[in-house]
Enzyme design. Structure first.
Site, PDB file in Angstrom:
ATOM      1  N   GLY A  42     -10.011 -21.307  59.513  1.00 40.95           N
ATOM      2  CA  GLY A  42      -9.597 -20.320  58.514  1.00 40.95           C
ATOM      3  C   GLY A  42      -8.168 -20.466  58.025  1.00 40.95           C
ATOM      4  O   GLY A  42      -7.633 -19.553  57.393  1.00 40.95           O
ATOM      5  N   THR A 120      -3.250 -29.319  59.686  1.00 40.22           N
ATOM      6  CA  THR A 120      -3.715 -29.001  61.038  1.00 40.22           C
ATOM      7  C   THR A 120      -2.543 -28.936  62.029  1.00 40.22           C
ATOM      8  O   THR A 120      -2.557 -28.118  62.931  1.00 40.22           O
ATOM      9  CB  THR A 120      -4.728 -30.050  61.520  1.00 40.22           C
ATOM     10  N   TYR A 188     -10.223 -34.487  65.941  1.00 38.79           N
ATOM     11  CA  TYR A 188      -9.123 -33.533  66.102  1.00 38.79           C
ATOM     12  C   TYR A 188      -9.050 -32.986  67.523  1.00 38.79           C
ATOM     13  O   TYR A 188      -7.978 -32.759  68.071  1.00 38.79           O
ATOM     14  CB  TYR A 188      -9.248 -32.380  65.096  1.00 38.79           C
ATOM     15  N   ARG A 246     -13.747   1.752  36.189  1.00 35.84           N
ATOM     16  CA  ARG A 246     -13.016   2.952  35.803  1.00 35.84           C
ATOM     17  C   ARG A 246     -13.976   4.130  35.880  1.00 35.84           C
ATOM     18  O   ARG A 246     -15.206   3.953  35.890  1.00 35.84           O
ATOM     19  CB  ARG A 246     -12.474   2.821  34.377  1.00 35.84           C
ATOM     20  N   HIS A 247     -13.438   5.330  35.968  1.00 33.44           N
ATOM     21  CA  HIS A 247     -14.252   6.534  35.841  1.00 33.44           C
ATOM     22  C   HIS A 247     -14.971   6.509  34.492  1.00 33.44           C
ATOM     23  O   HIS A 247     -14.555   5.798  33.569  1.00 33.44           O
ATOM     24  CB  HIS A 247     -13.356   7.765  35.917  1.00 33.44           C
ATOM     25  N   ASN A 253      -9.937  11.353  27.598  1.00 36.30           N
ATOM     26  CA  ASN A 253     -10.093  10.089  26.871  1.00 36.30           C
ATOM     27  C   ASN A 253     -10.470  10.358  25.420  1.00 36.30           C
ATOM     28  O   ASN A 253      -9.945   9.747  24.497  1.00 36.30           O
ATOM     29  CB  ASN A 253     -11.186   9.208  27.506  1.00 36.30           C
ATOM     30  N   ARG A 297     -12.410  13.042  37.676  1.00 36.38           N
ATOM     31  CA  ARG A 297     -13.223  12.113  36.893  1.00 36.38           C
ATOM     32  C   ARG A 297     -13.735  10.927  37.700  1.00 36.38           C
ATOM     33  O   ARG A 297     -14.809  10.418  37.432  1.00 36.38           O
ATOM     34  CB  ARG A 297     -12.463  11.660  35.638  1.00 36.38           C
ATOM     35  N   GLU A 317      -4.309   7.719  39.126  1.00 33.24           N
ATOM     36  CA  GLU A 317      -3.762   7.058  37.945  1.00 33.24           C
ATOM     37  C   GLU A 317      -2.240   7.154  37.925  1.00 33.24           C
ATOM     38  O   GLU A 317      -1.655   8.075  38.522  1.00 33.24           O
ATOM     39  CB  GLU A 317      -4.356   7.697  36.675  1.00 33.24           C
ATOM     40  N   TYR A 328      -0.379  10.231  22.669  1.00 31.23           N
ATOM     41  CA  TYR A 328       0.740   9.349  22.295  1.00 31.23           C
ATOM     42  C   TYR A 328       1.521   9.939  21.124  1.00 31.23           C
ATOM     43  O   TYR A 328       2.736   9.795  21.030  1.00 31.23           O
ATOM     44  CB  TYR A 328       0.228   7.952  21.943  1.00 31.23           C
ATOM     45  N   PHE A 339       9.195   6.795  24.780  1.00 33.95           N
ATOM     46  CA  PHE A 339       8.060   6.053  24.236  1.00 33.95           C
ATOM     47  C   PHE A 339       8.496   4.629  23.873  1.00 33.95           C
ATOM     48  O   PHE A 339       7.785   3.656  24.159  1.00 33.95           O
ATOM     49  CB  PHE A 339       7.524   6.797  23.008  1.00 33.95           C
ATOM     50  N   HIS A 382      -8.773   4.077  37.952  1.00 41.24           N
ATOM     51  CA  HIS A 382      -8.220   4.339  36.622  1.00 41.24           C
ATOM     52  C   HIS A 382      -7.677   3.053  36.008  1.00 41.24           C
ATOM     53  O   HIS A 382      -7.427   2.076  36.706  1.00 41.24           O
ATOM     54  CB  HIS A 382      -7.106   5.373  36.743  1.00 41.24           C
ATOM     55  N   ALA A 384      -4.682   1.894  34.734  1.00 37.28           N
ATOM     56  CA  ALA A 384      -3.475   1.210  35.213  1.00 37.28           C
ATOM     57  C   ALA A 384      -3.661   0.723  36.645  1.00 37.28           C
ATOM     58  O   ALA A 384      -3.261  -0.386  37.002  1.00 37.28           O
ATOM     59  CB  ALA A 384      -2.273   2.158  35.126  1.00 37.28           C
ATOM     60  N   VAL A 385      -4.295   1.555  37.471  1.00 35.37           N
ATOM     61  CA  VAL A 385      -4.512   1.194  38.868  1.00 35.37           C
ATOM     62  C   VAL A 385      -5.401  -0.052  38.980  1.00 35.37           C
ATOM     63  O   VAL A 385      -5.119  -0.969  39.756  1.00 35.37           O
ATOM     64  CB  VAL A 385      -5.156   2.393  39.616  1.00 35.37           C
TER      65      VAL A 385
END
Lengths: 474, 474
Positions: A42, A120, A188, A246-247, A253, A297, A317, A328, A339, A382, A384-385
């Site tokens: 691994g 190795t 090995y 997303r929700h 929204n 949500r 979020e 916005y 902004f 959400h 951004a997450v």
């Protein structure tokens, strides 16, 4: 007077910063991590995952894989390359190792913080040579990470992955590959010497048995060492499949409002049903685990799934602070300066009393580590997450995160294949608004409202929107 | 519409957030850490330091020390309490252990995230009982931390600390105490069973040999487990003495400007010399290590010290973002809203493109861990940064941090005595301005400039200041 202007304020992402060692003047922390262990224990996956994670937390890290260098010299692969008394091949492998070490050293001397030598490094004399080159000659700290595997199932599954994904075996049929791999392992075993505190008293090392079942560390010397110790047992090689969504479309929204804690819209509720059907009928994921945020949500979206959900505050979020719940347009009206700042550097911009993408990346860290050791998880969160989470697994440049497209009403599946994730997206057929807002061209403080709002997506109380149907697809 | 108002925005300090376990609905992470080991192996100090650190990173943690409960029942202490065939005493000790466990359980069921049971827990049956009570009956995860010590010097120094600081020995003369302690140890050796993966297969544990020289972990199950694994080897019991100082008075201090990267003022340079003399002549600290920030004023302050300095970016002063280099008067003029917000919640307030105290706490984490394992360090840094560092070592409530008084031209010394730090301050006799600004009474958005500026300390271009001499002491 040194006034820092936001426009030039592209600071490094230093989510974690290790104290600088040594004396005199400034010198970046440089460390070489050397993987140790037999094939199929691994090492390579661990090295890759470690590098991805450490880069994420702000340590500039790169993997140098000895076999990649070897492949440049030898086209035809066979176990015979690893026979200990094959002098010619031994020379060649030594040459490859030296090249990898040279590149790792250059990387560290040119500002890299952590180089991982993935090979190795099975015998003590090789390890002593690495220590000599890095520690004695260049005062670069060396930390060995030894992978040991005595769990038959794990060994078998690791071997399967190698035979399936390694370019060494792509020209062999399976039977031949299995035999070749067995012989390579035998070669090995003839030279392998496990790390020993007695025989290598100068060496700092972490030993990982069966991908983290037991971990031993000796001679840890810094918070960075400890940070590595804390992450390595969590990278489980059998954690392979992750789902994200997303929700469903929310009332906010539709209204074009950000943040808040609104309910699902009627179409959002239809998506929740579709999602539930998808996981109940279409893909039946064994032992499905569902994680949601504290927001209604996401919980409403996950309510019908064939598994209970776990609520993680870290999945909430991005907190828009004083702009929570605004459109916005309202943000432009009330906080035009904020902004504009946000449009200039969305990754680092923090809402007053709120968060930035960088903040989210940081709070997601324990969740990401949790996902690294789990499989068959569905995260309902959400925009951004999820941008940040996908960015982590897909190894994206942080600057890209705030503009990754993660549409509503879509299931995203990541599957670990070899050492990287493959992404598939499944759009469930339920209409919804598009919440994606491109970076506008004009991000200056003195732009007009029109210029600031040029890329705002359509929504209910947006004039432009009223002229086109709500159900329009994007 | 859920608009979050800054005034009510007292969020928890969640510097790290562990994913919530389990299913269904929200349930806080609860975990019991059980210390295991013979006397004088460092358990109590480790438990205290771990609790302090975990609270700092946002995990609500509390130590429950069995011997504190025992002392409530037994006034007169003697080794005989620990003789394994002293039935009466065994009952009493069992009772104390049960009380500690009961309180730990209540703490966890009432919202605590991590309880640490500090006792010897030397035999397997005791440990099995703890697991039964917490894991089986209450689904609370149990993690054992075993301290083993076979380093004679460390054992001796741990023993000395106990004899010096434990209330058990305060009535005995040293000779008697040494003998009593030896006998107590013998009693424990008769019953001590080390943690064993084979004999306690259900138990997750971390074993720490000689305060972190070697660490072994088995059955780690979450990022929180891993976080604990990462910190425990760094708490070195021999790290005892830490020194702190702000940089000497800077040109910006005189002008009343915040942030920036100014040079020392003439008086600041005198302080640098005084500091150098203090550490060269007055206190000669063996192996002194000096850490400074990237700012000129800390490096100029440390330049004459009898040790080279290490530059740590994490020690930089709080980044005031767009307000860097401004006076408070200018800040009030240009950003009155920001100024009011900051006064309302200085701990959490972030300057636009800058930092909050909480941000500093987070970036200091690796430095604090580095200090936990080092001794005889002098940190030359800045007001906000030192407030956070002192707050950490003195176990202050985070809300207090932004108003701790850390004056210029003063050396602060912390000495670990028993399990807590003792603080001494030494004011070197060099005049300087006072930079301390109290929270004003009126923190509302609509306050007048006069009200906002009421507590601004005197400085050069401040009218009030011009009427009093520059060298006035505060």
């Amino acid at each position: 007077m040194a006034l820092i202007l936001p426009e030039s304020d592209k600071k490094p992402l230093m989510m974690m910063e290790a104290p600088q060692p040594a004396s005199g003047s400034r010198r970046p922390t440089a460390m070489l991590v050397v993987m140790v262990g037999l094939p199929a224990t691994g090492k390579t996956l661990l090295a890759r995952k470690m590098a991805n994670y450490l880069n994420w937390v702000g340590q500039k890290t790169k993997v140098f894989r000895v076999s990649d260098y070897r492949r440049k010299h030898v086209e035809l692969y066979s176990h015979d390359l690893f026979r200990y008394n094959n002098i010619e091949a031994a020379e060649l492998r030594k040459k490859s190792a030296m090249e990898a070490m040279d590149d790792a050293r250059s990387y560290l001397l040119q500002g890299g913080q952590l180089a991982i030598l993935d090979g190795t490094n099975c015998d003590r004399s090789t390890r002593a040579q690495v220590m000599d080159t890095f520690t004695r000659q260049h005062q670069i700290r060396v930390l060995f990470i030894e992978c040991v595997c005595d769990d038959e199932d794990l060994l078998e599954s690791n071997t399967k992955e190698i035979l399936k994904h390694s370019s060494d075996y792509k020209e062999m049929n399976l039977e031949k590959a299995v035999e070749d791999f067995r012989l390579k392992m035998e070669h090995y075993l003839e030279v392998y010497q496990t790390m020993s505190a007695k025989r290598e008293p100068q060496a700092s090392f972490i030993r990982l048995v069966n991908a983290g079942e037991t971990v031993t560390a000796r001679g840890l010397d810094s918070p960075l060492d400890a940070r590595i110790l804390a992450c390595v047992p969590l990278f489980n090689p059998t954690a392979k499949t992750l789902y994200f969504s997303r929700h469903g479309e929310s009332e906010f929204n539709i209204l074009g409002r950000i943040g808040g804690d609104a309910d699902l819209s009627p179409r959002g509720r239809v998506y929740a049903q579709a999602l539930s059907r998808y996981f109940s009928d279409k893909v039946r994921v064994p032992g499905l685990r569902v994680c949601v945020s504290e927001k209604k949500r996401t919980q409403q979206t996950a309510a019908g799934l064939p598994a209970p959900f776990e609520v993680l505050a870290a999945l909430n979020e991005l907190d828009a602070g004083v702009c929570e719940g605004l459109t916005y347009e309202e943000m432009q009206e009330k906080y035009p300066q904020e902004f504009a700042w946000r449009d200039r550097d969305k990754l680092r911009y923090r809402y007053p009393w709120g968060e930035s993408y960088v903040d989210i990346c940081r709070r997601l860290e324990p969740v990401l580590l949790e996902l690294e050791r789990t499989t068959n998880v569905l995260v309902v969160a959400h925009q951004a997450v999820l941008r940040c989470m996908l960015g982590y697994f897909l190894n994206k440049d942080p600057e890209e995160l705030p503009y990754l497209n993660v549409p509503l009403h879509t299931v995203i599946k990541l599957t670990l294949e070899g050492f990287t994730y493959r992404m598939e997206t499944v759009r469930l057929n339920v209409e919804c608004v598009d919440t994606y807002r491109k970076q506008p061209r004009n991000c200056s403080d003195v732009r007009s409202a029109d210029e600031a709002l040029k890329t705002v997506p359509k929504h209910y109380d947006n004039l432009k929107f009223l002229t086109s149907p709500l159900i329009e697809q994007h």
